[in-house]
Write an enzyme that holds these catalytic residues in place. Structure first.
Site, PDB file in Angstrom:
ATOM      1  N   THR B 155      26.356 147.818  -5.476  1.00 21.78           N
ATOM      2  CA  THR B 155      26.555 149.098  -4.772  1.00 21.78           C
ATOM      3  C   THR B 155      27.383 148.836  -3.505  1.00 21.78           C
ATOM      4  O   THR B 155      28.595 148.895  -3.546  1.00 21.78           O
ATOM      5  CB  THR B 155      25.215 149.771  -4.415  1.00 21.78           C
ATOM      6  OG1 THR B 155      24.401 148.852  -3.686  1.00 21.78           O
ATOM      7  CG2 THR B 155      24.494 150.223  -5.666  1.00 21.78           C
ATOM      8  N   THR B 192      14.478 141.255  -1.489  1.00 24.59           N
ATOM      9  CA  THR B 192      15.782 141.397  -2.102  1.00 24.59           C
ATOM     10  C   THR B 192      15.888 142.588  -3.002  1.00 24.59           C
ATOM     11  O   THR B 192      14.932 143.195  -3.408  1.00 24.59           O
ATOM     12  CB  THR B 192      16.298 140.190  -2.856  1.00 24.59           C
ATOM     13  OG1 THR B 192      17.707 140.307  -2.825  1.00 24.59           O
ATOM     14  CG2 THR B 192      15.905 140.129  -4.301  1.00 24.59           C
TER      15      THR B 192
END
Lengths: 407, 407
Positions: B155, B192
């Site tokens: 992204t 994460t």
């Protein structure tokens, strides 16, 4: 230094009977401003305090922690420009020497002298300057006022911060006045830099401590600028008793509730002023959490939101990014049920029942976020726990101040 | 988007037997890039995972958590551009529908399909696009490779992140390859974004989980960009068994240690790549803590330093501000004795025994901080607990990215 856009004017402050102030220039840095403050307190003054929970506190914090057990204060010494933190034996000796000098000057036991220092970490307070400075401040006693003291205790502050209030203890009007400094390294664990509160009320030390602890829980412990806890955080409250009423000794004493409420109000005002001087701040953010499992859980969720860099940058950008609020609720480690969570920006509910409110009106939200005061309200829908905390946005100004400041 | 100055080139990655990849454009945003990835896994593939501890996880995280109990995987679906988090019933239905479609296409039970989504929070995954996207990705199976998948799951990433390693299990060489995405909302609690690890080793699910948990403790749990924990954090490991050796079923299995060490090494590489793509990062910071009371205490102290905005801005400014390191040690809440603490920047000891090292040479410290890789070492002098964590500096770039990003 640019004055914070969220600054508030310095209030008119009357003297407190039993409190005399002197400031002087010790020259801890290459400057001519006053950087040492001596406050002389009338005999019989009670003292209470809340101190940083840092495991690496300054010698002044350790000294205050020891002396608070005595409950009596005759003097306060504050140094600005040098925090004396992490300075080993040399720093401890300097703090002892300066407070011993103050005790001799004021004519009291060393245990009745309190101290605080703020500024660069790791450079021992120069003992000669510290003793000469407090001697000069003693010679100036009575010439200073709260405004002078506020300026003399400041470091990176962009405006002088103080507040005052009053309470009725029986028929006696008592005054409570506080001065405070701090703008960065402001964080959860008791939070804040140096704050000093003076009152002419008559309060037994144990009750003064109880009232201060209660006030702290809804004020200094509810603010954050950057989540970083200082090694020097200190709030001390001094009650001279000059108002002459029967001393407050516990919650049952007549007027105790009124005094405690006034103290809590004063602490909240002072704490909010620190947020208003948060490094780089352009928005004052109030975060209300309701419906949590407990007040403690609500506080942790509130602080998780208030400490989130992503929430704080979103507000800086005027973005009603409630997804980041959800993230911060989720990471707080407290019970949360996505499907019961609702979120309000200003008066507009933007999310409820596990999803965005369909077609909510973005115009009032954008208008709210364009203002200086931003309110975020989160309801967990689980219980009756609630908390309110305050923070500021995270901007380029914070980076500029802290990436350029040299140790 | 400017590529991170800390970027690393994409490694050469051989296919893993038993893993077929297809990507397609579902069109979750107004773009033409691939944003849905289907990975088909051979029958008999084991799966393990570590998932966000957020109390407000996405439906995909909940789905993975349920299905991990089965230990078997036949497919993985990843959506980019929409995290499907905080989307209520609509979001859950979309995740169920897309994974059901994948199960039909691959010919397996729905429980063998795993899923992850990343992107904006609060917008339900559009079910039609999700199903059409995974259908198109299925038609493309075998045409994609790890590089294509890495691009399709990204992204705000500024570079494609992957790593590979190998281990000897007995005489059999097994390959482990991982792809990962993430650059912001990177934080402590497991930490994460989305990471997927593929190996041709034969590993029983329970041991794969044990090895992944151990690897996670020294990798994904040791990184932070901004202290913000995502609602979607997911790491899944898939072992196809195609290498043909006797399955690893526990720590006593021959080759188990070698496999686990390779997995830990791979996870550490992947985790570090995420830090190297930290939003606005210009410095890669390694923080080593030794001499703590326990490894857990060392880890918390390390993360306290790594999450401190004041430490991170100091490094951004090239300032060896060890006073801020002391502050972060102090606020971690773990045992610390100021007078035993020592701090190193690079190879230079700057503070020891409760005070600055007199006359330490600032030149090598300045040179070290001017570089891209910065090392801070803290010794508590209390015990044998140790930890190593990684973070990046906090810069104007972080503010620009996150104050301008719209929800």
């Amino acid at each position: 230094m640019t004055i914070s856009p969220l600054a508030r004017p310095f209030p008119a402050l009357a003297p407190i009977t039993g409190v005399r102030i002197g400031t002087a220039t010790a020259g801890y840095k290459n400057w001519s401003r006053a950087d040492v403050t001596l406050v002389e307190l009338a005999a019989g003054t009670s003292v209470a305090g809340v101190l940083t929970r840092s495991r690496c506190p300054s010698p002044e914090v350790e000294l205050c922690r020891e002396r608070l057990a005595g409950g009596q204060a005759r003097a306060l010494v504050v140094n600005a420009g040098n925090s004396n933190a992490f300075t080993g034996l040399t720093g401890r000796q300097a703090a002892a020497a300066q407070t011993a000098a103050a005790a001799t000057l004021v004519g009291c036991a060393p245990e009745a002298v309190f101290a605080a220092s703020t500024g660069v970490i790791g450079v021992p307070l120069p003992q000669d300057k510290a003793v000469a400075g407090v001697t000069a401040a003693h010679a100036a006693l009575g010439t200073g006022d709260f405004h002078a003291a506020t300026l003399a205790i400041g470091t990176t502050d962009t405006f002088a911060k103080a507040a005052t209030t009053a309470a009725l203890v029986g028929d006696t009007r008592v005054t409570l006045t506080g001065i405070i400094k701090g703008s960065g390294m402001i964080a959860p664990d008791m939070a804040t830099m140096l704050g000093f509160i003076f009152t002419d009320a008559a309060v037994a030390p144990a009750f003064l401590q109880a009232a201060l602890d209660r006030a702290n829980a809804t004020s200094f412990s509810c603010i954050t600028v950057d989540g970083d806890t200082s090694t020097s955080d200190t709030v001390l409250a001094f009650a001279t008793g000059a108002a002459g009423h029967a001393p407050l000794t516990g919650w049952d004493s007549p007027g105790a509730d009124a005094f405690a409420a006034a103290l809590a109000d004063l602490c909240r005002q002072l704490a909010q002023l620190v947020v208003r001087d948060g490094e780089g701040a352009t928005k004052f953010i109030t975060i209300s959490v309701t419906g949590a499992e407990s007040d403690a859980a609500a506080h942790r969720i509130g602080m998780s939101i208030a400490n989130s860099p992503l929430v704080k940058t979103a507000i800086a950008g005027g973005d009603a990014n409630w997804g980041r609020v959800v993230m911060a609720v989720g990471k707080a480690g407290e019970a949360a049920d996505r499907d019961r969570l609702s979120i309000r920006f200003g008066t507009t509910e933007v999310a409820a029942g596990g999803a965005v409110v369909p077609g909510y009106d973005e115009a009032p939200v954008a208008a709210h976020l364009a203002g200086e005061d931003v309110e975020i309200a989160v309801d967990l829908g689980l219980g009756s726990g609630r908390a309110r905390v305050w923070t500021c946005d995270l901007t380029h100004g914070y980076i500029s101040i802290n990436a350029d400041y040299r140790s």
